[in-house]
Design a protein around this motif. Sequence first.
Motif, PDB file in Angstrom:
ATOM      1  N   GLY B 190      38.876  48.447  70.516  1.00 53.48           N
ATOM      2  CA  GLY B 190      37.809  49.406  70.244  1.00 53.48           C
ATOM      3  C   GLY B 190      38.248  50.628  69.462  1.00 53.48           C
ATOM      4  N   PRO B 192      39.602  52.569  65.824  1.00 54.88           N
ATOM      5  CA  PRO B 192      39.487  52.406  64.370  1.00 54.88           C
ATOM      6  C   PRO B 192      40.847  52.043  63.763  1.00 54.88           C
ATOM      7  N   VAL B 196      41.789  54.674  58.674  1.00 60.40           N
ATOM      8  CA  VAL B 196      40.586  55.456  58.961  1.00 60.40           C
ATOM      9  C   VAL B 196      40.962  56.688  59.775  1.00 60.40           C
ATOM     10  N   MET B 204      36.544  57.529  55.208  1.00 58.50           N
ATOM     11  CA  MET B 204      36.107  56.319  55.895  1.00 58.50           C
ATOM     12  C   MET B 204      35.428  56.659  57.221  1.00 58.50           C
ATOM     13  N   THR B 205      34.259  56.066  57.423  1.00 58.09           N
ATOM     14  CA  THR B 205      33.539  56.222  58.686  1.00 58.09           C
ATOM     15  C   THR B 205      33.531  54.865  59.373  1.00 58.09           C
ATOM     16  N   PHE B 206      34.056  54.844  60.582  1.00 58.27           N
ATOM     17  CA  PHE B 206      34.143  53.599  61.348  1.00 58.27           C
ATOM     18  C   PHE B 206      32.967  53.536  62.316  1.00 58.27           C
ATOM     19  N   GLY B 207      32.339  52.376  62.422  1.00 58.03           N
ATOM     20  CA  GLY B 207      31.221  52.250  63.350  1.00 58.03           C
ATOM     21  C   GLY B 207      30.610  50.875  63.285  1.00 58.03           C
ATOM     22  N   HIS B 208      29.449  50.711  63.934  1.00 63.48           N
ATOM     23  CA  HIS B 208      28.752  49.439  63.860  1.00 63.48           C
ATOM     24  C   HIS B 208      28.192  49.271  62.457  1.00 63.48           C
ATOM     25  N   GLU B 211      24.644  50.359  61.790  1.00 63.85           N
ATOM     26  CA  GLU B 211      24.424  51.807  61.763  1.00 63.85           C
ATOM     27  C   GLU B 211      24.993  52.438  60.507  1.00 63.85           C
ATOM     28  N   ILE B 215      23.377  55.019  57.897  1.00 59.51           N
ATOM     29  CA  ILE B 215      24.019  56.296  57.563  1.00 59.51           C
ATOM     30  C   ILE B 215      24.214  56.414  56.054  1.00 59.51           C
TER      31      ILE B 215
END
Lengths: 174, 316
Positions: B190, B192, B196, B204-208, B211, B215
């Motif tokens: 879980g 990044p 990142v 860099m944006t880590f996420g689902h 989503e 964004i």
Amino acid sequence: MRIKMIVPVIVATFVLVAGFTSLPAEAAPPAQVRIDQLSKDFEPVLFDHANHIEMVGDCGECHHHTTGTAAKDPDCMRCHNSGSSGERVACRDCHAAEPFSADHLKTTTEDRKRYHRDLLGLKAAYHRSCMGCHEAGGGPTGCLDCHLRTESGDALFRAGKHTPTPTEKAAGHH
Amino acid sequence: MSGISRRKFLTCTLVGAGATALSLKTDAFASAKLEGYPDSMGVLVDLGRCVGCRSCEAACNREQNLPAPAQSFEDQSIFDQTFHNGQKRRTDENAYTVVNRYEPEGTENPVYRKVQCNHCNEPACLTSCFVNAYTKTSEGAVIYNPNICVGCRNCMIACPFNVPAYSYSSATNPIIKKCIFCYDTRLKNGQPPACVEICPQQVMTFGHRKELIEIAHERIKTHPDRYIDHLYGEDEVGGTSWMYLAPAPFEEIGFDTTMNNEPIISNVKDFLGTVPMVLAIWPALFTGFHLLATRKHDIEHHGDDHQKHKDEEKKS
């Protein structure tokens, strides 16, 4: 918050000049902020807050709407048009130190109505806030101008005594 | 043969074969619309934020225990290097990610572009691998088992982004090397990926992934002056886990903008779908033809025997 002896004087002067007399005494801004989030690879940075207060003058430049003034960005002004002060002023109060941890991601995933879903993490909030001004106003912009690297940092960047030697370079893949 | 005529048998066979072919084709179209795993993670790369510090390259090197680079990671002269008639640096066995500098016309500052595996929803490398060394994990990573890889390099040809690299330096056991989204050490827990996490600018944006798409479009909507109105990787080759926002036209900063929105596998899926049908139905079908074609002959032959038998009986 680390407040040194001389600070209250500077702070009090600033507060009076800026007209923030309504601020309670304990909300006085810190003169120095110790930033040690990257302390594995970089020495902590002692941010001279007092000096920046003097230089910039307008707290809203960095603190958006949280120091009592209205937001500057027209997009933010749609909600933050009057300014609210006191509760959340420090960068870390809104910008998470670990923006991509499972726990923090949960807050945005579960709260579908949350407006600020695309909020910078603390490190990026610092850098992106600092660098814009530093570039425009001639402040230091090199990484090492603010950050001293630790031994581990030198090893990470293969710099200092860890810089590859010319023979290693010759043996490289290119 | 009683009850079923030759004509009826042939008609039934052909109708059956046609129906099978049609049903296979429908399946092929349906699976092409896959949008990856529903809870797949991803990374949104906002190239307008990158300042070219190469911290991500350093972090990747440390995380993946890669060999020492030829030059220090703080050496900016590396951006001037070009190979083979102006080609920029690309990923290799010693660097799973590289940052390149571009100077598109009309932009004040240079644009830096980070290259690594884009972790496709329907990876062409995985499709091309005949030993099944590749896996697309439910977290979104495209990983591979180096113990299974036989070093055939099919995936290097299949990848539309030229990402998989080859360990040419190994004389005895050369295999494929590429970014694995830090799956083993981070993503599956879980966390990044290392690049990142280290980025000072949050390029860099880590996420689902779902989503991140929201964004990204929100960023374009809020600041139309800062971005090209396109999220690269949302649809390209069926969608990728890593997606890009750019301040300059994508084709001017090293992206292939001629990419189809269909996954690479769609180019061959329809054809490959007919292979099992050919293998399963053709032997039976042609055996049937053969039997029918020779049946008359058999009957005649059999009839002759029968007649002979009767004649012999009479004689005796």
